[in-house]
Design a protein around this motif. Structure first.
Motif, PDB file in Angstrom:
ATOM      1  N   THR A  61       0.911  -1.103  -0.029  1.00 51.66           N
ATOM      2  CA  THR A  61       0.163  -0.046   0.002  1.00 51.66           C
ATOM      3  C   THR A  61       0.891   1.261  -0.213  1.00 51.66           C
ATOM      4  O   THR A  61       1.807   1.493   0.867  1.00 51.66           O
ATOM      5  CB  THR A  61      -0.795  -0.091   1.331  1.00 51.66           C
ATOM      6  N   GLY A  62       0.666   2.122  -1.033  1.00 49.30           N
ATOM      7  CA  GLY A  62       1.226   3.411  -1.055  1.00 49.30           C
ATOM      8  C   GLY A  62       2.754   3.444  -1.730  1.00 49.30           C
ATOM      9  O   GLY A  62       3.248   4.441  -2.000  1.00 49.30           O
ATOM     10  N   TYR A  63       2.879   2.149  -2.095  1.00 46.37           N
ATOM     11  CA  TYR A  63       4.592   2.272  -2.978  1.00 46.37           C
ATOM     12  C   TYR A  63       4.473   2.977  -3.954  1.00 46.37           C
ATOM     13  O   TYR A  63       3.487   2.578  -5.029  1.00 46.37           O
ATOM     14  CB  TYR A  63       4.705   0.862  -3.137  1.00 46.37           C
ATOM     15  N   ASP A  64       5.459   3.563  -4.411  1.00 42.26           N
ATOM     16  CA  ASP A  64       5.687   4.259  -5.766  1.00 42.26           C
ATOM     17  C   ASP A  64       7.185   4.616  -5.887  1.00 42.26           C
ATOM     18  O   ASP A  64       7.914   4.849  -4.663  1.00 42.26           O
ATOM     19  CB  ASP A  64       4.888   5.405  -5.824  1.00 42.26           C
ATOM     20  N   ARG A  65       7.789   4.380  -6.841  1.00 46.15           N
ATOM     21  CA  ARG A  65       9.395   4.483  -7.006  1.00 46.15           C
ATOM     22  C   ARG A  65       9.614   5.829  -6.442  1.00 46.15           C
ATOM     23  O   ARG A  65      10.651   6.225  -6.016  1.00 46.15           O
ATOM     24  CB  ARG A  65       9.556   4.458  -8.689  1.00 46.15           C
ATOM     25  N   LEU A 139      13.793  -1.805  -4.147  1.00 42.77           N
ATOM     26  CA  LEU A 139      13.215  -0.688  -3.430  1.00 42.77           C
ATOM     27  C   LEU A 139      11.636  -1.329  -3.090  1.00 42.77           C
ATOM     28  O   LEU A 139      11.260  -0.820  -1.833  1.00 42.77           O
ATOM     29  CB  LEU A 139      13.073   0.557  -4.162  1.00 42.77           C
ATOM     30  N   ALA A 140      11.083  -2.003  -4.004  1.00 39.93           N
ATOM     31  CA  ALA A 140       9.852  -2.345  -3.332  1.00 39.93           C
ATOM     32  C   ALA A 140       9.879  -3.384  -2.364  1.00 39.93           C
ATOM     33  O   ALA A 140       8.840  -3.472  -1.517  1.00 39.93           O
ATOM     34  CB  ALA A 140       9.001  -2.882  -4.880  1.00 39.93           C
ATOM     35  N   GLY A 146      10.061  -2.294   6.035  1.00 38.57           N
ATOM     36  CA  GLY A 146      10.541  -1.348   6.808  1.00 38.57           C
ATOM     37  C   GLY A 146      10.722   0.198   6.240  1.00 38.57           C
ATOM     38  O   GLY A 146      10.440   1.180   6.974  1.00 38.57           O
ATOM     39  N   ALA A 147      11.030   0.530   4.951  1.00 36.50           N
ATOM     40  CA  ALA A 147      11.110   1.547   4.516  1.00 36.50           C
ATOM     41  C   ALA A 147       9.909   2.544   4.240  1.00 36.50           C
ATOM     42  O   ALA A 147      10.249   3.677   4.210  1.00 36.50           O
ATOM     43  CB  ALA A 147      11.698   1.442   2.937  1.00 36.50           C
ATOM     44  N   LYS A 176      14.947 -10.280 -11.976  1.00 34.99           N
ATOM     45  CA  LYS A 176      14.832 -10.228 -10.534  1.00 34.99           C
ATOM     46  C   LYS A 176      13.983  -9.541 -10.209  1.00 34.99           C
ATOM     47  O   LYS A 176      12.923  -9.824  -9.051  1.00 34.99           O
ATOM     48  CB  LYS A 176      16.209  -9.515 -10.018  1.00 34.99           C
ATOM     49  N   GLY A 177      13.261  -8.373 -10.580  1.00 37.27           N
ATOM     50  CA  GLY A 177      12.298  -7.370 -10.522  1.00 37.27           C
ATOM     51  C   GLY A 177      12.702  -6.984  -8.636  1.00 37.27           C
ATOM     52  O   GLY A 177      13.502  -6.557  -8.467  1.00 37.27           O
ATOM     53  N   ALA A 178      11.530  -7.284  -7.844  1.00 37.20           N
ATOM     54  CA  ALA A 178      11.589  -6.937  -6.580  1.00 37.20           C
ATOM     55  C   ALA A 178      11.775  -7.978  -5.776  1.00 37.20           C
ATOM     56  O   ALA A 178      11.916  -8.317  -4.316  1.00 37.20           O
ATOM     57  CB  ALA A 178      10.237  -6.396  -6.061  1.00 37.20           C
TER      58      ALA A 178
END
Length: 225
Positions: A61-65, A139-140, A146-147, A176-178
């Motif tokens: 939820t809320g993830y964006d690069r 990053l995802a 935690g991030a 690899k992706g996330a």
């Protein structure tokens, strides 16, 4: 359904490889003894791994690069963006844009750690993506471990930290992706120890947690180093 099946096959492939990682055919006998990105031994990395918190994945939820800042930033203010900094560090035989020497990399040679291949890099709309900059901890994945609770400045630091960045084969980076260590490892087994040690070093530095499956996969790699 097809995507879920693909992920299942990837996990099964990694676990099969881990179960047989003592074999010499393409296996860990090629790996130099125990030195990772920071010079830590596999035993030291294993101790650090065992000290990391173990939790489930948080929602996406809320993830964006964009939550990790622009790609790529000049965070060290040396006049070059992070992508060019990493290309300059990881390539050999580089050439640079005229008038922008020692910054904008136009070409070079990558000895890809993930595949073992030698890849010629040439900047251009159709050729640049042959070499990509991988976030060792995606990053995802970091967002779910935690991030998402961090301030934007810390997320930007992770996204541009040279410890968490490698120039690698573009298609493998896309593959690899996330993925974390439980779902993806480089096809070149000789790099597994260094790769996992580096992931742990990043997780320790930024206080990210691991899932139980990720921890178990990392432990199997390190115990075979």
């Amino acid at each position: 359904m097809r995507a879920a099946l693909g992920r299942g096959v990837a996990v099964a492939t990694i676990m099969f490889a881990l179960a047989g990682c003592g074999l010499t055919e393409g296996g860990f006998s090629e790996q130099p003894p125990g030195n990772g990105a920071g010079g830590k031994s596999a035993a030291a990395a294993l101790r650090e791994l065992n000290a990391l918190p173990v939790k489930g994945r948080a929602p996406m939820t809320g993830y964006d690069r964009a939550e990790f800042g622009p790609a790529w930033s000049d965070v060290d203010r040396n006049g070059c963006d992070t992508r060019n900094d990493i290309l300059k560090r990881d390539l050999t035989d580089e050439t640079f844009k005229k008038g922008d020497e020692d910054c904008t990399v136009l070409s070079g040679v990558l000895h890809d750690p993930y595949s073992g291949k030698t890849i010629d890099f040439k900047r251009g709309q159709s050729s640049s993506m042959a070499v990509q900059i991988d976030h060792v901890i995606a990053l995802a994945d970091a967002w779910q471990k935690g991030a998402q609770q961090w301030p934007e400045s810390k997320r930007k630091e992770l996204a541009n930290d040279p410890l968490n960045l490698l120039a690698v084969d573009g298609p493998l980076n896309s593959q690899k992706g996330a993925g974390d260590a439980a779902t993806w490892l480089p096809p070149r087994r000789a790099y597994w120890c260094t790769y996992v040690e580096r992931q742990i070093e990043v997780k320790v530095k930024y206080e990210l947690w691991v899932t139980s499956g990720e921890r178990d996969a990392m432990q199997k790699v390190l115990k075979a180093c």
